[in-house]
Design a protein around this motif. Structure first.
Motif, PDB file in Angstrom:
ATOM      1  N   SER A   1      -0.433   5.831  -3.797  1.00 20.29           N
ATOM      2  CA  SER A   1       0.464   6.473  -3.185  1.00 20.29           C
ATOM      3  C   SER A   1       0.771   7.368  -3.686  1.00 20.29           C
ATOM      4  N   TRP A   2       2.155   8.665  -3.840  1.00 17.84           N
ATOM      5  CA  TRP A   2       3.203   9.070  -5.193  1.00 17.84           C
ATOM      6  C   TRP A   2       3.687   8.001  -6.138  1.00 17.84           C
ATOM      7  N   PRO A   3       4.456   8.680  -7.523  1.00 20.99           N
ATOM      8  CA  PRO A   3       4.597   7.456  -8.551  1.00 20.99           C
ATOM      9  C   PRO A   3       5.292   7.046  -7.809  1.00 20.99           C
ATOM     10  N   ASP A   4       6.528   7.024  -7.027  1.00 20.97           N
ATOM     11  CA  ASP A   4       8.013   7.530  -6.590  1.00 20.97           C
ATOM     12  C   ASP A   4       7.927   5.923  -6.034  1.00 20.97           C
ATOM     13  N   ALA A   5       6.778   6.009  -5.526  1.00 21.89           N
ATOM     14  CA  ALA A   5       6.601   4.667  -4.193  1.00 21.89           C
ATOM     15  C   ALA A   5       6.847   3.474  -4.549  1.00 21.89           C
ATOM     16  N   SER A   6       7.625   2.908  -3.551  1.00 23.58           N
ATOM     17  CA  SER A   6       8.063   0.939  -4.254  1.00 23.58           C
ATOM     18  C   SER A   6       7.680   0.154  -2.883  1.00 23.58           C
ATOM     19  N   ILE A   7       6.434  -0.386  -3.905  1.00 25.29           N
ATOM     20  CA  ILE A   7       5.654  -0.895  -1.736  1.00 25.29           C
ATOM     21  C   ILE A   7       5.608  -2.898  -2.403  1.00 25.29           C
TER      22      ILE A   7
ATOM     23  N   ALA B   1       2.349  -0.615  -8.903  1.00 26.81           N
ATOM     24  CA  ALA B   1       3.154  -0.493  -9.355  1.00 26.81           C
ATOM     25  C   ALA B   1       3.003   1.159 -10.353  1.00 26.81           C
ATOM     26  N   GLY B   2       3.665   1.843 -10.366  1.00 26.57           N
ATOM     27  CA  GLY B   2       3.574   3.454 -10.370  1.00 26.57           C
ATOM     28  C   GLY B   2       2.576   4.339  -9.762  1.00 26.57           C
ATOM     29  N   GLY B   3       2.863   3.780  -8.068  1.00 24.27           N
ATOM     30  CA  GLY B   3       2.115   4.344  -7.259  1.00 24.27           C
ATOM     31  C   GLY B   3       1.024   3.643  -7.212  1.00 24.27           C
ATOM     32  N   LEU B   4      -0.084   3.340  -7.976  1.00 29.49           N
ATOM     33  CA  LEU B   4      -1.240   2.271  -8.114  1.00 29.49           C
ATOM     34  C   LEU B   4      -1.164   0.782  -7.742  1.00 29.49           C
ATOM     35  N   GLY B   5      -2.176   0.374  -7.099  1.00 33.39           N
ATOM     36  CA  GLY B   5      -1.581  -1.049  -6.148  1.00 33.39           C
ATOM     37  C   GLY B   5      -3.112  -1.397  -6.032  1.00 33.39           C
TER      38      GLY B   5
ATOM     39  N   VAL C   1      -7.104  -2.187   8.166  1.00 32.22           N
ATOM     40  CA  VAL C   1      -6.900  -1.560   7.125  1.00 32.22           C
ATOM     41  C   VAL C   1      -6.939  -0.261   7.122  1.00 32.22           C
ATOM     42  N   ALA C   2      -8.363   1.002   7.235  1.00 34.94           N
ATOM     43  CA  ALA C   2      -8.540   1.683   7.453  1.00 34.94           C
ATOM     44  C   ALA C   2      -7.658   2.547   7.972  1.00 34.94           C
ATOM     45  N   CYS C   3      -6.890   1.940   8.614  1.00 34.60           N
ATOM     46  CA  CYS C   3      -5.503   2.463   9.813  1.00 34.60           C
ATOM     47  C   CYS C   3      -4.529   2.991   9.073  1.00 34.60           C
ATOM     48  N   ILE C   4      -4.263   2.423   8.266  1.00 30.94           N
ATOM     49  CA  ILE C   4      -2.626   1.934   7.055  1.00 30.94           C
ATOM     50  C   ILE C   4      -2.510   3.612   7.047  1.00 30.94           C
ATOM     51  N   ASP C   5      -2.092   4.189   7.193  1.00 34.57           N
ATOM     52  CA  ASP C   5      -0.611   5.634   6.356  1.00 34.57           C
ATOM     53  C   ASP C   5       0.268   5.915   5.860  1.00 34.57           C
ATOM     54  N   GLY C   6       0.839   4.520   5.443  1.00 32.47           N
ATOM     55  CA  GLY C   6       1.992   4.866   5.198  1.00 32.47           C
ATOM     56  C   GLY C   6       3.134   3.188   4.934  1.00 32.47           C
ATOM     57  N   ILE C   7       3.505   2.797   4.521  1.00 30.10           N
ATOM     58  CA  ILE C   7       4.200   1.962   4.138  1.00 30.10           C
ATOM     59  C   ILE C   7       5.561   1.881   3.453  1.00 30.10           C
ATOM     60  N   ASP C   8       6.543   1.057   4.420  1.00 30.04           N
ATOM     61  CA  ASP C   8       7.649   2.139   4.414  1.00 30.04           C
ATOM     62  C   ASP C   8       8.212   2.805   4.363  1.00 30.04           C
ATOM     63  N   GLY C   9       7.373   4.431   4.492  1.00 23.61           N
ATOM     64  CA  GLY C   9       7.861   5.406   4.967  1.00 23.61           C
ATOM     65  C   GLY C   9       7.026   6.713   3.511  1.00 23.61           C
ATOM     66  N   ALA C  10       6.595   5.555   2.362  1.00 26.22           N
ATOM     67  CA  ALA C  10       5.638   5.886   1.647  1.00 26.22           C
ATOM     68  C   ALA C  10       3.675   6.499   2.336  1.00 26.22           C
ATOM     69  N   ALA C  11       3.781   7.480   2.234  1.00 25.77           N
ATOM     70  CA  ALA C  11       2.665   8.067   2.363  1.00 25.77           C
ATOM     71  C   ALA C  11       1.586   7.104   1.179  1.00 25.77           C
ATOM     72  N   VAL C  12       0.486   6.309   2.199  1.00 26.03           N
ATOM     73  CA  VAL C  12      -0.439   5.924   1.087  1.00 26.03           C
ATOM     74  C   VAL C  12      -1.704   6.462   1.168  1.00 26.03           C
ATOM     75  N   GLY C  13      -2.667   6.632   0.843  1.00 26.45           N
ATOM     76  CA  GLY C  13      -4.270   5.996   0.610  1.00 26.45           C
ATOM     77  C   GLY C  13      -4.383   4.395   0.341  1.00 26.45           C
ATOM     78  N   ILE C  14      -5.543   4.237   1.601  1.00 22.49           N
ATOM     79  CA  ILE C  14      -6.352   2.618   0.997  1.00 22.49           C
ATOM     80  C   ILE C  14      -7.512   3.286   1.466  1.00 22.49           C
ATOM     81  N   ARG C  15      -8.086   2.004   0.063  1.00 24.80           N
ATOM     82  CA  ARG C  15      -9.859   2.116   0.523  1.00 24.80           C
ATOM     83  C   ARG C  15      -9.516   0.659   0.048  1.00 24.80           C
TER      84      ARG C  15
ATOM     85  N   GLU D   1      11.861  17.498  -4.206  1.00 21.91           N
ATOM     86  CA  GLU D   1      12.071  16.558  -3.542  1.00 21.91           C
ATOM     87  C   GLU D   1      11.005  15.886  -3.502  1.00 21.91           C
ATOM     88  N   ALA D   2      10.140  15.905  -3.769  1.00 21.09           N
ATOM     89  CA  ALA D   2       8.342  15.421  -3.843  1.00 21.09           C
ATOM     90  C   ALA D   2       7.889  16.097  -4.488  1.00 21.09           C
ATOM     91  N   PHE D   3       6.253  14.674  -4.335  1.00 16.55           N
ATOM     92  CA  PHE D   3       5.263  15.156  -4.901  1.00 16.55           C
ATOM     93  C   PHE D   3       4.292  15.673  -4.392  1.00 16.55           C
TER      94      PHE D   3
END
Length: 161
Positions: A21-27, A62-66, A84-98, A148-150
């Protein structure tokens, strides 16, 4: 209480999942677990999600990677991968999942697919869009901070200052 004989115990498989995710995301783990359940229920329906029985057993972000390890029943790995591949966002943060791999034990999933793949990232000033900006540099590109974004960028999109 006695436990079940070995031949009656449920058999599990473990999905090694990479999250970006973006570096400022908190998941956190709870939010990821909730999204796994919602994705399974939306894609597989109630009976399918109950059969898959997806549970997050390890989670680190942490730091956009998990990374996470998701436990599923044996024989339900392909539907769980799809969910799991259908998840595109968590708590309003866009994520890429593999899904990096599937294993029969937690230890094998950690050793074979997770852990050592952590990328080093650093903050640097770069020139992006003819302006000097702060970027979080990773091995394969950079996340450039806009107002305001990345914005995701490759090595060809920016110049180091």
């Amino acid at each position: 209480m006695k436990h079940l004989p070995k031949h009656l115990q449920p058999r599990w498989r473990y999905l090694a999942v990479e999250i970006e995710s973006w570096p400022d995301a908190s998941i956190d783990r709870r939010a990821f677990q909730r999204e796994c359940w919602y994705a399974a229920q939306n894609l597989l329906g109630d009976p399918g999600s109950a059969r898959a029985d997806m549970t997050v057993v390890r989670f680190e972000f942490a730091g956009g990677l998990g990374e996470a390890i998701v436990r599923v029943r044996r024989g339900e790995t392909e539907p769980a991968r799809a969910a799991v591949a259908c998840i595109d966002g968590i708590d309003g943060a866009a994520v890429g999942i593999r899904v990096r791999g599937i294993s029969g034990t937690i230890r094998a999933a950690e050793e074979n697919y997770l852990g050592k793949r952590r990328q080093d990232s650093e903050e640097r000033n770069v020139v992006f869009g003819n302006e000097e900006r702060v970027a979080v540099l990773r091995e394969c590109g950079a996340d450039v901070r806009l107002d305001e974004a990345f914005a995701g960028a490759t090595d060809l999109d920016y110049d180091l200052v």
